[in-house]
Design a protein around this motif. Structure first.
Motif, mmCIF file in Angstrom:
data_model
loop_
_atom_site.group_PDB
_atom_site.id
_atom_site.type_symbol
_atom_site.label_atom_id
_atom_site.label_comp_id
_atom_site.label_asym_id
_atom_site.label_seq_id
_atom_site.Cartn_x
_atom_site.Cartn_y
_atom_site.Cartn_z
ATOM 1 N N LEU A 5 0.837 -1.200 0.000
ATOM 2 C CA LEU A 5 0.000 0.000 0.000
ATOM 3 C C LEU A 5 0.870 1.248 0.000
ATOM 4 O O LEU A 5 1.948 1.263 0.601
ATOM 5 N N SER A 6 0.364 2.305 -0.643
ATOM 6 C CA SER A 6 1.027 3.606 -0.547
ATOM 7 C C SER A 6 0.794 4.132 0.868
ATOM 8 O O SER A 6 -0.064 3.620 1.603
ATOM 9 N N SER A 7 1.515 5.171 1.241
ATOM 10 C CA SER A 7 1.339 5.766 2.576
ATOM 11 C C SER A 7 -0.094 6.246 2.787
ATOM 12 O O SER A 7 -0.674 6.028 3.852
ATOM 13 N N ALA A 8 -0.654 6.887 1.781
ATOM 14 C CA ALA A 8 -2.032 7.390 1.898
ATOM 15 C C ALA A 8 -3.032 6.242 2.019
ATOM 16 O O ALA A 8 -3.974 6.300 2.825
ATOM 17 N N GLU A 9 -2.835 5.184 1.232
ATOM 18 C CA GLU A 9 -3.725 4.016 1.305
ATOM 19 C C GLU A 9 -3.624 3.353 2.673
ATOM 20 O O GLU A 9 -4.636 2.932 3.246
ATOM 21 N N LEU A 10 -2.405 3.275 3.199
ATOM 22 C CA LEU A 10 -2.201 2.651 4.504
ATOM 23 C C LEU A 10 -2.895 3.458 5.602
ATOM 24 O O LEU A 10 -3.502 2.873 6.513
ATOM 25 N N GLU A 11 -2.827 4.775 5.525
ATOM 26 C CA GLU A 11 -3.521 5.616 6.512
ATOM 27 C C GLU A 11 -5.019 5.324 6.507
ATOM 28 O O GLU A 11 -5.646 5.233 7.559
ATOM 29 N N ILE A 12 -5.581 5.173 5.324
ATOM 30 C CA ILE A 12 -7.013 4.868 5.209
ATOM 31 C C ILE A 12 -7.301 3.493 5.803
ATOM 32 O O ILE A 12 -8.254 3.320 6.578
ATOM 33 N N MET A 13 -6.473 2.514 5.456
ATOM 34 C CA MET A 13 -6.709 1.161 5.961
ATOM 35 C C MET A 13 -6.566 1.102 7.479
ATOM 36 O O MET A 13 -7.317 0.379 8.137
ATOM 37 N N LYS A 14 -5.658 1.861 8.061
ATOM 38 C CA LYS A 14 -5.522 1.877 9.522
ATOM 39 C C LYS A 14 -6.819 2.368 10.169
ATOM 40 O O LYS A 14 -7.235 1.864 11.208
ATOM 41 N N ILE A 15 -7.442 3.349 9.537
ATOM 42 C CA ILE A 15 -8.719 3.857 10.053
ATOM 43 C C ILE A 15 -9.799 2.787 9.925
ATOM 44 O O ILE A 15 -10.544 2.526 10.864
ATOM 45 N N TYR A 28 -16.845 8.345 8.218
ATOM 46 C CA TYR A 28 -15.991 7.828 9.282
ATOM 47 C C TYR A 28 -14.527 7.938 8.871
ATOM 48 O O TYR A 28 -13.663 8.317 9.672
ATOM 49 N N ILE A 29 -14.242 7.620 7.610
ATOM 50 C CA ILE A 29 -12.869 7.696 7.103
ATOM 51 C C ILE A 29 -12.427 9.153 7.017
ATOM 52 O O ILE A 29 -11.310 9.498 7.436
ATOM 53 N N MET A 30 -13.276 10.025 6.488
ATOM 54 C CA MET A 30 -12.954 11.454 6.396
ATOM 55 C C MET A 30 -12.640 12.017 7.786
ATOM 56 O O MET A 30 -11.644 12.722 7.965
ATOM 57 N N ASP A 31 -13.482 11.705 8.763
ATOM 58 C CA ASP A 31 -13.282 12.191 10.125
ATOM 59 C C ASP A 31 -12.001 11.620 10.730
ATOM 60 O O ASP A 31 -11.268 12.319 11.429
ATOM 61 N N GLY A 32 -11.735 10.353 10.448
ATOM 62 C CA GLY A 32 -10.528 9.706 10.963
ATOM 63 C C GLY A 32 -9.266 10.355 10.420
ATOM 64 O O GLY A 32 -8.293 10.571 11.160
ATOM 65 N N LEU A 33 -9.258 10.661 9.144
ATOM 66 C CA LEU A 33 -8.100 11.331 8.535
ATOM 67 C C LEU A 33 -7.914 12.729 9.124
ATOM 68 O O LEU A 33 -6.791 13.129 9.440
ATOM 69 N N ALA A 34 -9.017 13.454 9.284
ATOM 70 C CA ALA A 34 -8.946 14.799 9.857
ATOM 71 C C ALA A 34 -8.422 14.746 11.294
ATOM 72 O O ALA A 34 -7.595 15.567 11.694
ATOM 73 N N ALA A 35 -8.870 13.753 12.060
ATOM 74 C CA ALA A 35 -8.430 13.605 13.445
ATOM 75 C C ALA A 35 -6.939 13.300 13.541
ATOM 76 O O ALA A 35 -6.284 13.667 14.520
ATOM 77 N N LYS A 36 -6.395 12.647 12.517
ATOM 78 C CA LYS A 36 -4.957 12.342 12.481
ATOM 79 C C LYS A 36 -4.149 13.510 11.917
ATOM 80 O O LYS A 36 -2.952 13.396 11.730
ATOM 81 N N GLY A 37 -4.835 14.602 11.596
ATOM 82 C CA GLY A 37 -4.142 15.753 11.026
ATOM 83 C C GLY A 37 -3.781 15.558 9.562
ATOM 84 O O GLY A 37 -2.862 16.184 9.050
ATOM 85 N N LYS A 38 -4.520 14.669 8.893
ATOM 86 C CA LYS A 38 -4.275 14.379 7.481
ATOM 87 C C LYS A 38 -5.572 14.491 6.685
ATOM 88 O O LYS A 38 -6.020 13.529 6.078
ATOM 89 N N PRO A 39 -6.175 15.692 6.706
ATOM 90 C CA PRO A 39 -7.442 15.837 5.977
ATOM 91 C C PRO A 39 -7.256 15.556 4.491
ATOM 92 O O PRO A 39 -6.166 15.712 3.946
ATOM 93 N N CYS A 40 -8.329 15.120 3.873
ATOM 94 C CA CYS A 40 -8.275 14.682 2.475
ATOM 95 C C CYS A 40 -9.481 15.249 1.730
ATOM 96 O O CYS A 40 -10.573 15.330 2.296
ATOM 97 N N LYS A 42 -12.548 15.161 -0.799
ATOM 98 C CA LYS A 42 -13.532 14.108 -1.062
ATOM 99 C C LYS A 42 -13.155 13.287 -2.301
ATOM 100 O O LYS A 42 -13.145 12.055 -2.259
ATOM 101 N N ASN A 43 -12.828 13.968 -3.407
ATOM 102 C CA ASN A 43 -12.495 13.255 -4.644
ATOM 103 C C ASN A 43 -11.224 12.422 -4.512
ATOM 104 O O ASN A 43 -11.131 11.332 -5.061
ATOM 105 N N THR A 44 -10.244 12.944 -3.780
ATOM 106 C CA THR A 44 -8.996 12.203 -3.552
ATOM 107 C C THR A 44 -9.289 10.923 -2.782
ATOM 108 O O THR A 44 -8.779 9.851 -3.115
ATOM 109 N N LEU A 45 -10.132 11.033 -1.750
ATOM 110 C CA LEU A 45 -10.481 9.858 -0.946
ATOM 111 C C LEU A 45 -11.238 8.836 -1.789
ATOM 112 O O LEU A 45 -10.994 7.627 -1.666
ATOM 113 N N ILE A 46 -12.115 9.296 -2.658
ATOM 114 C CA ILE A 46 -12.853 8.380 -3.537
ATOM 115 C C ILE A 46 -11.878 7.599 -4.417
ATOM 116 O O ILE A 46 -12.005 6.377 -4.578
#
Length: 126
Positions: A5-15, A28-40, A42-46
């Protein structure tokens, strides 16, 4: 074979792996990324979620206008595959080399060293 996984993919999978629910929703994923200080965005997350689906880590089920994401590869499965890959690549499959490097390279705390020693002893008893 489990893909890397890429770093970004791994961050999502950890959530997703950390979600106690059976399915994970997009917010839930959007909120999780924001809580980790890594906001994303919407289109990037999709895009990242569709890559995770294509790589076989997640499945998606459309419910109305939202997707429910379900884990297909557990965190333990991913960690095992990546550890084996690392071991093969760096140490040519030699576990002893890895453990020696951890100990001699002063990469373990005293507590971690004792825990590792206990694990090895328990493994020997089996």
């Amino acid at each position: 074979m489990v893909q890397q996984l890429s770093s970004a993919e791994l961050e999502i999978m950890k959530i997703v792996w950390g979600n106690p629910e059976e399915v994970t929703l997009f917010p839930y994923i959007m909120d999780g990324l924001a809580a980790k200080g890594k906001p994303c965005q919407k289109n990037t997350l999709i895009v990242l979620l569709s890559r995770l689906i294509n790589k076989g880590f997640l499945s998606a089920k459309k419910i109305g206008r939202r997707n429910e994401y379900t884990i297909l590869i557990s965190e333990a499965e991913y960690q095992t595959a990546q550890t084996k890959n690392f071991l093969d690549k760096i140490y040519e499959g030699n576990v002893r080399g890895l453990v020696s490097n951890l100990i001699l390279g002063d990469l373990l705390t005293n507590e971690e060293y004792e825990e590792l020693k206990e694990l090895l002893e328990k493994g020997r008893e089996k």
